[in-house]
Design a protein around this motif. Structure first.
Motif, short mmCIF file in Angstrom:
data_model
loop_
_atom_site.label_atom_id
_atom_site.label_comp_id
_atom_site.label_asym_id
_atom_site.label_seq_id
_atom_site.Cartn_x
_atom_site.Cartn_y
_atom_site.Cartn_z
N ASP A 38 0.40 8.32 -5.14
CA ASP A 38 0.08 8.08 -3.72
C ASP A 38 -1.23 8.77 -3.02
N VAL A 39 -1.98 9.21 -3.85
CA VAL A 39 -3.48 9.66 -3.69
C VAL A 39 -4.41 8.84 -4.17
N ILE A 40 -4.24 7.90 -4.99
CA ILE A 40 -5.12 7.20 -5.71
C ILE A 40 -4.72 5.78 -5.28
N ALA A 41 -5.64 4.89 -4.95
CA ALA A 41 -5.57 3.55 -4.60
C ALA A 41 -4.49 2.79 -5.38
N PHE A 42 -5.06 2.72 -6.53
CA PHE A 42 -4.25 1.73 -7.74
C PHE A 42 -4.10 2.66 -8.79
N PRO A 43 -2.77 3.19 -8.70
CA PRO A 43 -2.51 4.21 -10.13
C PRO A 43 -2.26 3.68 -11.36
N THR A 70 -0.82 1.14 6.35
CA THR A 70 0.28 2.22 6.93
C THR A 70 -0.67 3.58 7.37
N ASN A 71 0.01 4.12 8.25
CA ASN A 71 -0.79 5.39 8.99
C ASN A 71 -0.88 6.37 7.83
N THR A 72 0.20 6.49 6.94
CA THR A 72 0.24 7.62 6.01
C THR A 72 -0.80 7.37 5.15
N PHE A 73 -0.99 6.40 4.41
CA PHE A 73 -1.87 5.97 3.48
C PHE A 73 -3.42 5.95 4.10
N ALA A 74 -3.46 5.25 5.23
CA ALA A 74 -4.84 5.57 5.82
C ALA A 74 -5.34 6.76 5.92
N ALA A 75 -4.52 7.73 6.22
CA ALA A 75 -4.92 9.04 6.61
C ALA A 75 -5.32 9.68 5.41
N VAL A 76 -4.58 9.44 3.96
CA VAL A 76 -4.57 9.95 2.75
C VAL A 76 -6.02 9.46 2.49
N PHE A 77 -6.38 8.31 2.35
CA PHE A 77 -7.51 7.69 1.77
C PHE A 77 -8.90 7.98 2.65
N VAL A 130 6.06 -5.31 4.30
CA VAL A 130 5.70 -4.05 4.96
C VAL A 130 6.14 -4.46 6.47
N LYS A 131 7.15 -3.56 6.76
CA LYS A 131 7.62 -3.60 8.00
C LYS A 131 7.31 -2.40 8.79
N GLN A 183 9.05 3.12 5.59
CA GLN A 183 9.69 2.65 4.25
C GLN A 183 9.25 3.65 3.33
N THR A 184 9.96 3.72 2.22
CA THR A 184 9.78 4.65 1.28
C THR A 184 8.32 4.66 0.56
N LEU A 185 7.94 5.78 0.26
CA LEU A 185 6.64 5.81 -0.61
C LEU A 185 6.92 4.96 -1.73
N GLU A 186 8.15 5.10 -2.64
CA GLU A 186 8.29 4.29 -3.60
C GLU A 186 8.23 2.86 -3.61
N PHE A 187 8.88 2.20 -2.37
CA PHE A 187 8.62 1.08 -2.18
C PHE A 187 7.13 0.58 -2.00
N LEU A 188 6.46 1.38 -1.13
CA LEU A 188 5.17 1.01 -0.79
C LEU A 188 4.17 0.87 -2.03
#
Ligand code: 4AD
Ligand code: MG
Length: 477
Positions: free
Chosen positions: A464-469, A125-132, A105-106, A110-115
């Protein structure tokens, strides 16, 4: 371990001049002097000021993107404009090092697909922390809503012998080894010898059992994991997802639609009241992403604007028959732009649902009274003998978020439907008995939790809205 203070508390109720210990991950380290530290308790970072004369070079080198620190220092008013308070570091301990070369992680986007392939790190990451955080808030709001409205939380089984949706999209549960299952004289697998003494699978819905709950406790809901071996590799299907299923006795389809609308509006309102910082962050994220897109590719409204709009407007309610008429008179239909046919009796496809919601009405649409041939066996047959008292709630950008119905409470009619669907009657003996003994009109629906989170967060892909799809071909982590 030192006693730590959560960063949210430091920022919300700063105790100036006090010494505190905070722990968290480094989001940035500027000029060998300012650390942005985050522990997840809030979207906001805490600024830690490091006087590099007081620390070893070797320690400062270990302060890397996402390395984990324990910092003890004094809370002071910040000199900078960005934040009200900061911490002057007195001691720093590295709890977890990061080798920036090796860490996938940089700090740059980075793309959501990569993450997605680094799902074990992406919540940093800020985006996923917000989502969760929003996912959590919505889960809490669901229980709050039902508790306040006198619904009981019923834990329905995860392992079951019945296929509630009759769609045959089940994961089997067995202790047999695939090649060593005992066979009957006819050569079929002898499930009598299996763990449960019969074939079992992971549940596709808790509804049937929830009905037993509603016909005893009046109003119940389930909220649990749900499994479907669907082959749909789309941005809104998971093999393992969470579903909320309220079930009410003494209610008909109209009550069901009223409940659905009230419920999802409550959830949106709750998120807006309690998750504004995260929502604003996600709103800006989408604006940034769309900056360079053509107008047609952008969303018609921003995220917050969409949420407000849904809150403030009544959902459109139309019958399936009306929906088909509208679709057949639509521009894309006439110009043959729909991929799938529109004909009374066929199921509406995502493209049709999206046209109704995004083009025709530009707000959530509830479609009700579907042809009996395309819906589940348990839905109540209407007097026209052609349609059932079903309803789907369709949302902009997502399509179906809710599917529900009034249930068939008449024993004879239900039995007939079960036969039509060629469902083995003995599987549903108890379900039929609910109609024979003290039955009542009742109704309910299922809300796909992840689809709801997609709507509230604006995330395009359900993975991208469930921790481990879990999806076809993927059960990593
Ligand atoms: O429409 P569905 O299949 O309805 C039922 O299962 C009923 N037993 C519910 C009830 O009346 N108690 O599923 C309900 C919702 C859908 O509208 C959708 O939001 C979600 O569950 N859903 C899925 N979400 C993610 N991945 C999947 N594979 C999903 N399948 C359904
Ligand atoms: Mg459905």
């Amino acid at each position: 371990m030192k006693k730590r203070v959560e960063i949210a508390d430091v920022l919300l109720e700063p105790k100036l001049q006090e010494s505190v210990t905070v722990m968290g991950w480094v989001k940035a380290f500027r000029s060998n002097r300012f650390i942005a530290l985050n522990d997840g308790s809030t979207q906001n970072n805490l600024q830690v000021v490091v006087d590099f004369d007081n620390f070893d070079e070797s320690l400062l080198k270990r302060i890397q993107f996402h390395s984990c620190l324990s910092v003890t220092g004094t809370v002071v008013e910040s000199q900078g404009k960005e934040q009200a308070v900061e911490i002057m570091a007195e001691s720093i301990e590295v709890l977890g090092d990061v080798d920036p070369e090796a860490y996938p992680v940089k700090p740059a986007r980075q793309t959501l697909e990569f993450l997605r392939q680094k799902a074990h790190f992406r919540m940093r990451t800020n985006t996923f922390a917000a989502v969760f955080r929003i996912r959590h808030a919505l889960a809490f709001a669901i229980h709050k809503y039902f508790n306040e409205n006198r619904f009981y939380y019923l834990h329905t089984p995860i392992i079951t012998g019945s296929d509630a949706e009759g769609a045959g999209e089940m994961f089997h549960v067995t202790t047999f080894e695939p090649n060593e299952a005992p066979l009957t004289e006819e050569g079929a697998v002898d499930y009598k010898q299996d763990f449960f003494g019969g074939p079992t699978n992971l549940t596709v819905s808790g509804q049937l059992q929830a009905e037993a709950g509603a016909l005893s406790l009046g109003k119940v809901y389930t909220f649990g994991p749900t499994f479907r071996a669907e082959n749909s590799n789309t941005s809104r299907h998971l093999a393992e997802f969470w579903m909320i299923e309220p079930e009410i006795a003494f209610g008909d389809l109209e009550d069901d639609m009223d409940l659905a609308e009230d419920f999802v509006k409550y959830l949106i309102g709750y998120a807006m009241e309690h998750c504004m910082e995260d929502l604003e962050f996600l709103d800006k994220r989408i604006q940034n992403l769309e900056k360079n897109m053509k107008k047609e590719e952008r969303r018609p409204m921003g995220l917050l604007e969409t949420l407000r709009f849904v809150l403030d407007n009544d959902f459109e309610r139309i019958s399936y028959t009306e929906a088909v008429d509208l679709l057949r008179n639509s521009k894309p239909y006439k110009k043959k732009r729909f991929e799938f046919p529109v004909e009374w009796g066929l199921d509406l496809q995502a493209e049709h649902e999206r046209w109704l919601v995004e083009k025709k009405f530009q707000k959530p649409v509830v479609v009700y009274d579907y042809p009996k041939g395309i819906k589940a066996f348990y839905m109540r047959l209407n007097d026209d003998d052609k349609t059932v008292a079903a309803m789907d709630v369709l949302f902009p950008g997502i399509g179906e978020v809710i599917g529900g119905s009034q249930r068939e409470e008449r024993y004879d009619v239900l039995l007939e439907r079960i036969k039509e669907f060629e469902i083995p009657e003995e599987e549903l003996w108890w379900y039929l008995e609910l109609r024979q003994f003290g039955g009542a009109p009742h109704a309910g629906f299922g809300l796909g939790f992840e689809r709801m989170i997609q709507f509230v967060t604006g995330m395009k892909n359900i993975r991208d809205v469930i921790a481990f799809p879990r999806t076809r071909g993927n059960a990593d982590f």
